[in-house]
Scaffold this active site. Structure first.
Site, PDB file in Angstrom:
ATOM      1  N   ASN A   1      54.952  39.177  30.139  1.00 40.09           N
ATOM      2  CA  ASN A   1      55.068  38.184  31.219  1.00 40.09           C
ATOM      3  C   ASN A   1      54.789  36.785  30.679  1.00 40.09           C
ATOM      4  O   ASN A   1      53.936  36.594  29.813  1.00 40.09           O
ATOM      5  CB  ASN A   1      54.178  38.531  32.415  1.00 40.09           C
ATOM      6  CG  ASN A   1      52.717  38.698  32.081  1.00 40.09           C
ATOM      7  OD1 ASN A   1      52.362  39.085  30.980  1.00 40.09           O
ATOM      8  ND2 ASN A   1      51.858  38.394  33.032  1.00 40.09           N
TER       9      ASN A   1
ATOM     10  N   CYS B   1      58.194  38.120  34.992  1.00 44.66           N
ATOM     11  CA  CYS B   1      57.497  39.378  34.683  1.00 44.66           C
ATOM     12  C   CYS B   1      57.937  39.923  33.326  1.00 44.66           C
ATOM     13  O   CYS B   1      59.043  39.642  32.844  1.00 44.66           O
ATOM     14  CB  CYS B   1      57.834  40.432  35.730  1.00 44.66           C
ATOM     15  SG  CYS B   1      57.161  40.123  37.352  1.00 44.66           S
TER      16      CYS B   1
ATOM     17  N   GLU C   1      58.870  42.940  32.606  1.00 43.79           N
ATOM     18  CA  GLU C   1      60.034  43.832  32.684  1.00 43.79           C
ATOM     19  C   GLU C   1      61.330  43.050  32.608  1.00 43.79           C
ATOM     20  O   GLU C   1      62.264  43.420  31.891  1.00 43.79           O
ATOM     21  CB  GLU C   1      60.012  44.622  34.005  1.00 43.79           C
ATOM     22  CG  GLU C   1      58.830  45.555  34.160  1.00 43.79           C
ATOM     23  CD  GLU C   1      57.616  44.897  34.790  1.00 43.79           C
ATOM     24  OE1 GLU C   1      57.378  43.694  34.541  1.00 43.79           O
ATOM     25  OE2 GLU C   1      56.893  45.591  35.524  1.00 43.79           O
TER      26      GLU C   1
ATOM     27  N   CYS D   1      61.696  43.100  39.927  1.00 52.98           N
ATOM     28  CA  CYS D   1      62.002  43.831  38.680  1.00 52.98           C
ATOM     29  C   CYS D   1      62.726  45.131  38.992  1.00 52.98           C
ATOM     30  O   CYS D   1      63.629  45.546  38.254  1.00 52.98           O
ATOM     31  CB  CYS D   1      60.728  44.095  37.889  1.00 52.98           C
ATOM     32  SG  CYS D   1      60.052  42.595  37.146  1.00 52.98           S
TER      33      CYS D   1
HETATM   34  N1  THU Z   1      53.666  40.979  36.430  1.00 49.38           N
HETATM   35  C1  THU Z   1      54.520  41.564  35.537  1.00 49.38           C
HETATM   36  O1  THU Z   1      54.808  41.031  34.466  1.00 49.38           O
HETATM   37  N2  THU Z   1      55.058  42.754  35.881  1.00 49.38           N
HETATM   38  C2  THU Z   1      54.764  43.444  37.023  1.00 49.38           C
HETATM   39  O2  THU Z   1      55.309  44.507  37.237  1.00 49.38           O
HETATM   40  C3  THU Z   1      53.817  42.898  37.973  1.00 49.38           C
HETATM   41  C4  THU Z   1      53.311  41.537  37.688  1.00 49.38           C
HETATM   42  C5  THU Z   1      53.072  39.697  36.046  1.00 49.38           C
HETATM   43  C6  THU Z   1      53.547  38.521  36.835  1.00 49.38           C
HETATM   44  C7  THU Z   1      52.379  37.586  36.673  1.00 49.38           C
HETATM   45  O3  THU Z   1      52.527  36.893  35.434  1.00 49.38           O
HETATM   46  C8  THU Z   1      51.179  38.490  36.573  1.00 49.38           C
HETATM   47  O4  THU Z   1      51.689  39.763  36.224  1.00 49.38           O
HETATM   48  C9  THU Z   1      50.360  38.601  37.849  1.00 49.38           C
HETATM   49  O5  THU Z   1      51.160  38.950  38.919  1.00 49.38           O
END
Ligand code: THU
Length: 160
Positions: free
Chosen positions: A61, A72, A74, A114
Site C-alpha cells: 500500500n 491498497c 492489492e 480491490c
Molecule cells: N489497505 C490495503 O492496502 N489493503 C486492504 O485490503 C485494506 C487496506 C491499506 C489502505 C491504507 O493504506 C491502509 O491499509 C489502512 O486502510
C-alpha cells in the site's frame, strides 16, 4: 417470495499447513509489507501474485497526504503485474499485513474496491484467482475466486 442463498467456502489453516506453492506467494506478500508507505495509518499491507508464467510479483500500500489518492497493496500489485505482463493471467493472490505490533494474527481481506479490481482481473484473463489471506495464527484459502468475496457483483456483462 423466494430466497436465494449465496455461499462462500473458505478453507482455514495455519501457515505451516499451506501448500508450498502458496507459501511462496504468501512469503512474497509478507516481505512486501516492508516496502509499504503507510505513514498515516501505520498499517502495512503486502500483496503478491503468481502469474501464468510462474513469476511472482509483489506490491504494497502507498499512502498519500490526500488520503484517497493512496492505493491498497492489492491494486498496486495487480495493476503493476498487468501493466508489466499484460499477457499473463493472475493465478494466485496473497495478502498479508503488519502494524506497529508486528504481523497480524488474523487474515486481512481485500477492501471492496480491490475486490472489484480482482473481479475485473478474473474476467480479463478468464480464470478463477486463488486467494490466500495470511495471518500469523490463521490463514484463509479461497479456491473459488472472487465470487466468494464479491457475490452479486457488477461486471461488464451488464453493459452489453
Ligand atoms: N489497505 C490495503 O492496502 N489493503 C486492504 O485490503 C485494506 C487496506 C491499506 C489502505 C491504507 O493504506 C491502509 O491499509 C489502512 O486502510
Amino acid at each position: 417470495m423466494k430466497e436465494m442463498t449465496l455461499q462462500t467456502k473458505v478453507k482455514v489453516c495455519s501457515y505451516d499447513e499451506l501448500p508450498s506453492e502458496d507459501k511462496e506467494v504468501v512469503d512474497a506478500a509478507r516481505a512486501a509489507t516492508a516496502n509499504s508507505y503507510a505513514i498515516y495509518s501505520h498499517f502495512n499491507v503486502g500483496a503478491a501474485v503468481r502469474l501464468g508464467n510462474g513469476d511472482i510479483v509483489s506490491g504494497s500500500n502507498q499512502e498519500n497526504a490526500a488520503y484517497p489518492s493512496g492505493l491498497c497493496a492489492e491494486r498496486t500489485t495487480i495493476f503493476w503485474a498487468n501493466s508489466q505482463y499484460p499477457q499473463e493471467p493472475v493465478e494466485v493472490l496473497a495478502i498479508a499485513a503488519r502494524n506497529d505490533s508486528g504481523e497480524l494474527p488474523v487474515p486481512i481481506p481485500p477492501c471492496g474496491a480491490c475486490r472489484q479490481v480482482i473481479l475485473e482481473t478474473e474476467k480479463r484473463y478468464g480464470n478463477v484467482i486463488r486467494i490466500v489471506l495470511y495471518g500469523s495464527k490463521q490463514c484463509y484459502v479461497i479456491e473459488d475466486g472472487i465470487k466468494a468475496l464479491l457475490p452479486l457483483s457488477f461486471d461488464a456483462g451488464f453493459l452489453e
